[in-house]
Write a protein that holds these residues in place. Structure first.
Motif, PDB file in Angstrom:
ATOM      1  N   TRP A 159      12.001   2.660  -1.831  1.00  0.00           N
ATOM      2  CA  TRP A 159      12.077   4.007  -1.251  1.00  0.00           C
ATOM      3  C   TRP A 159      10.807   4.323  -0.465  1.00  0.00           C
ATOM      4  O   TRP A 159      10.861   4.769   0.684  1.00  0.00           O
ATOM      5  CB  TRP A 159      12.306   5.037  -2.353  1.00  0.00           C
ATOM      6  CG  TRP A 159      12.224   6.449  -1.874  1.00  0.00           C
ATOM      7  CD1 TRP A 159      11.182   7.305  -2.031  1.00  0.00           C
ATOM      8  CD2 TRP A 159      13.203   7.160  -1.119  1.00  0.00           C
ATOM      9  NE1 TRP A 159      11.450   8.513  -1.431  1.00  0.00           N
ATOM     10  CE2 TRP A 159      12.690   8.454  -0.866  1.00  0.00           C
ATOM     11  CE3 TRP A 159      14.471   6.836  -0.636  1.00  0.00           C
ATOM     12  CZ2 TRP A 159      13.392   9.410  -0.160  1.00  0.00           C
ATOM     13  CZ3 TRP A 159      15.170   7.801   0.069  1.00  0.00           C
ATOM     14  CH2 TRP A 159      14.639   9.063   0.300  1.00  0.00           C
ATOM     15  N   ASN A 160       9.648   4.096  -1.070  1.00  0.00           N
ATOM     16  CA  ASN A 160       8.376   4.388  -0.416  1.00  0.00           C
ATOM     17  C   ASN A 160       8.168   3.532   0.824  1.00  0.00           C
ATOM     18  O   ASN A 160       7.671   4.014   1.841  1.00  0.00           O
ATOM     19  CB  ASN A 160       7.221   4.204  -1.405  1.00  0.00           C
ATOM     20  CG  ASN A 160       7.035   5.395  -2.302  1.00  0.00           C
ATOM     21  OD1 ASN A 160       6.333   6.328  -1.960  1.00  0.00           O
ATOM     22  ND2 ASN A 160       7.695   5.373  -3.446  1.00  0.00           N
TER      23      ASN A 160
ATOM     24  N   LEU B 134       3.514   7.119  -2.658  1.00  0.00           N
ATOM     25  CA  LEU B 134       2.942   5.828  -2.266  1.00  0.00           C
ATOM     26  C   LEU B 134       3.063   5.559  -0.768  1.00  0.00           C
ATOM     27  O   LEU B 134       2.475   4.608  -0.263  1.00  0.00           O
ATOM     28  CB  LEU B 134       3.637   4.676  -3.012  1.00  0.00           C
ATOM     29  CG  LEU B 134       3.536   4.663  -4.530  1.00  0.00           C
ATOM     30  CD1 LEU B 134       4.391   3.544  -5.100  1.00  0.00           C
ATOM     31  CD2 LEU B 134       2.108   4.514  -4.968  1.00  0.00           C
ATOM     32  N   VAL B 135       3.806   6.375  -0.062  1.00  0.00           N
ATOM     33  CA  VAL B 135       4.076   6.139   1.370  1.00  0.00           C
ATOM     34  C   VAL B 135       2.817   5.835   2.178  1.00  0.00           C
ATOM     35  O   VAL B 135       2.802   4.870   2.949  1.00  0.00           O
ATOM     36  CB  VAL B 135       4.882   7.309   1.980  1.00  0.00           C
ATOM     37  CG1 VAL B 135       4.897   7.253   3.499  1.00  0.00           C
ATOM     38  CG2 VAL B 135       6.304   7.293   1.432  1.00  0.00           C
TER      39      VAL B 135
ATOM     40  N   PHE C  14       5.771  -3.828  -6.313  1.00  0.00           N
ATOM     41  CA  PHE C  14       5.560  -2.745  -5.358  1.00  0.00           C
ATOM     42  C   PHE C  14       5.111  -3.222  -3.984  1.00  0.00           C
ATOM     43  O   PHE C  14       4.887  -2.411  -3.089  1.00  0.00           O
ATOM     44  CB  PHE C  14       4.570  -1.721  -5.926  1.00  0.00           C
ATOM     45  CG  PHE C  14       5.223  -0.798  -6.899  1.00  0.00           C
ATOM     46  CD1 PHE C  14       5.802   0.382  -6.477  1.00  0.00           C
ATOM     47  CD2 PHE C  14       5.306  -1.137  -8.235  1.00  0.00           C
ATOM     48  CE1 PHE C  14       6.439   1.217  -7.363  1.00  0.00           C
ATOM     49  CE2 PHE C  14       5.947  -0.306  -9.136  1.00  0.00           C
ATOM     50  CZ  PHE C  14       6.520   0.867  -8.706  1.00  0.00           C
ATOM     51  N   ASN C  15       4.969  -4.537  -3.810  1.00  0.00           N
ATOM     52  CA  ASN C  15       4.609  -5.094  -2.507  1.00  0.00           C
ATOM     53  C   ASN C  15       3.297  -4.494  -1.989  1.00  0.00           C
ATOM     54  O   ASN C  15       3.180  -4.101  -0.828  1.00  0.00           O
ATOM     55  CB  ASN C  15       5.736  -4.880  -1.500  1.00  0.00           C
ATOM     56  CG  ASN C  15       5.549  -5.706  -0.245  1.00  0.00           C
ATOM     57  OD1 ASN C  15       4.927  -6.759  -0.276  1.00  0.00           O
ATOM     58  ND2 ASN C  15       6.063  -5.223   0.868  1.00  0.00           N
ATOM     59  N   LEU C  16       2.324  -4.384  -2.893  1.00  0.00           N
ATOM     60  CA  LEU C  16       0.999  -3.879  -2.551  1.00  0.00           C
ATOM     61  C   LEU C  16      -0.045  -4.858  -3.067  1.00  0.00           C
ATOM     62  O   LEU C  16       0.193  -5.567  -4.042  1.00  0.00           O
ATOM     63  CB  LEU C  16       0.749  -2.512  -3.201  1.00  0.00           C
ATOM     64  CG  LEU C  16       1.562  -1.344  -2.691  1.00  0.00           C
ATOM     65  CD1 LEU C  16       1.428  -0.148  -3.639  1.00  0.00           C
ATOM     66  CD2 LEU C  16       1.126  -0.951  -1.291  1.00  0.00           C
ATOM     67  N   LYS C  17      -1.192  -4.889  -2.418  1.00  0.00           N
ATOM     68  CA  LYS C  17      -2.271  -5.740  -2.889  1.00  0.00           C
ATOM     69  C   LYS C  17      -2.784  -5.221  -4.230  1.00  0.00           C
ATOM     70  O   LYS C  17      -2.811  -4.008  -4.469  1.00  0.00           O
ATOM     71  CB  LYS C  17      -3.405  -5.774  -1.872  1.00  0.00           C
ATOM     72  CG  LYS C  17      -3.002  -6.454  -0.586  1.00  0.00           C
ATOM     73  CD  LYS C  17      -4.132  -6.472   0.403  1.00  0.00           C
ATOM     74  CE  LYS C  17      -3.645  -7.172   1.664  1.00  0.00           C
ATOM     75  NZ  LYS C  17      -4.617  -7.129   2.723  1.00  0.00           N
ATOM     76  N   ALA C  18      -3.218  -6.136  -5.074  1.00  0.00           N
ATOM     77  CA  ALA C  18      -3.743  -5.751  -6.387  1.00  0.00           C
ATOM     78  C   ALA C  18      -4.905  -4.772  -6.242  1.00  0.00           C
ATOM     79  O   ALA C  18      -5.028  -3.828  -7.026  1.00  0.00           O
ATOM     80  CB  ALA C  18      -4.165  -6.989  -7.171  1.00  0.00           C
TER      81      ALA C  18
ATOM     82  N   GLY D  20      -0.983   9.607  -4.212  1.00  0.00           N
ATOM     83  CA  GLY D  20      -0.949  10.741  -3.287  1.00  0.00           C
ATOM     84  C   GLY D  20      -2.188  11.606  -3.398  1.00  0.00           C
ATOM     85  O   GLY D  20      -2.756  12.043  -2.394  1.00  0.00           O
ATOM     86  N   VAL D  21      -2.631  11.851  -4.624  1.00  0.00           N
ATOM     87  CA  VAL D  21      -3.830  12.672  -4.840  1.00  0.00           C
ATOM     88  C   VAL D  21      -5.055  11.970  -4.253  1.00  0.00           C
ATOM     89  O   VAL D  21      -5.870  12.602  -3.569  1.00  0.00           O
ATOM     90  CB  VAL D  21      -4.020  12.983  -6.342  1.00  0.00           C
ATOM     91  CG1 VAL D  21      -5.357  13.666  -6.603  1.00  0.00           C
ATOM     92  CG2 VAL D  21      -2.867  13.848  -6.856  1.00  0.00           C
TER      93      VAL D  21
END
Length: 146
Positions: free
Chosen positions: A4-5, A29-30, A78-82, A101-102
């Motif tokens: 979704w993000n 997370l967008v 989540f397909n994000l770097k650690a 987001g914060v």
């Protein structure tokens, strides 16, 4: 929430809006998925911040994932770097989508852009949740009177 993000980030990148209006943790997370150093002003409206999008790594544990340590598992899911997960998605030792987001709003907007659905809820969030410590304010978006 990962897919979704990522999809919302593609839309934000393609449509290039003036402002990204994020409702709670679901799409917080967008900004992490925007290409390169692209930034967009963001307003984060909190309706129910108690859950915060916390994910225990136990939920991502089966035979396939067993040999993979927790941070790497989340990185793959989540397909994000650690390093991004560690910096933007880890709060009090847990994966926390709202924290992303914060943190983005703190870094990019000096902490301005977080709102609650009422003045009472804004006060409650500042008082009861360490996640919002250090913010200049949480603005109230009270419903209009009849």
């Amino acid at each position: 929430f990962s897919l979704w993000n990522q999809c919302v980030a593609c839309l934000v990148d393609d449509l290039n809006p003036d402002l990204y209006h994020c409702m709670d943790y679901h799409a917080a997370l967008v900004p992490l998925y925007l290409p390169g150093v692209k930034q967009i002003p963001m307003i984060l409206v909190l309706h129910n911040a108690d859950y915060m999008g916390i994910i225990e790594t136990d939920f991502i544990n089966d035979r396939f994932w067993k040999p993979v340590y927790a941070l790497r598992r989340l990185s793959l899911v989540f397909n994000l770097k650690a390093a991004s997960i560690r910096k933007y998605c880890t709060f009090e030792g847990r994966f926390n989508m709202l924290f992303a987001g914060v943190q983005y709003i703190k870094e990019v907007q000096g902490g301005h852009g977080i709102c609650a659905v009422s003045a009472n809820y804004a006060v409650e969030l500042k008082r009861e949740h360490a996640l919002f410590a250090g913010l200049p304010m949480i603005a109230a978006l009270d419903n209009a009177p009849d």
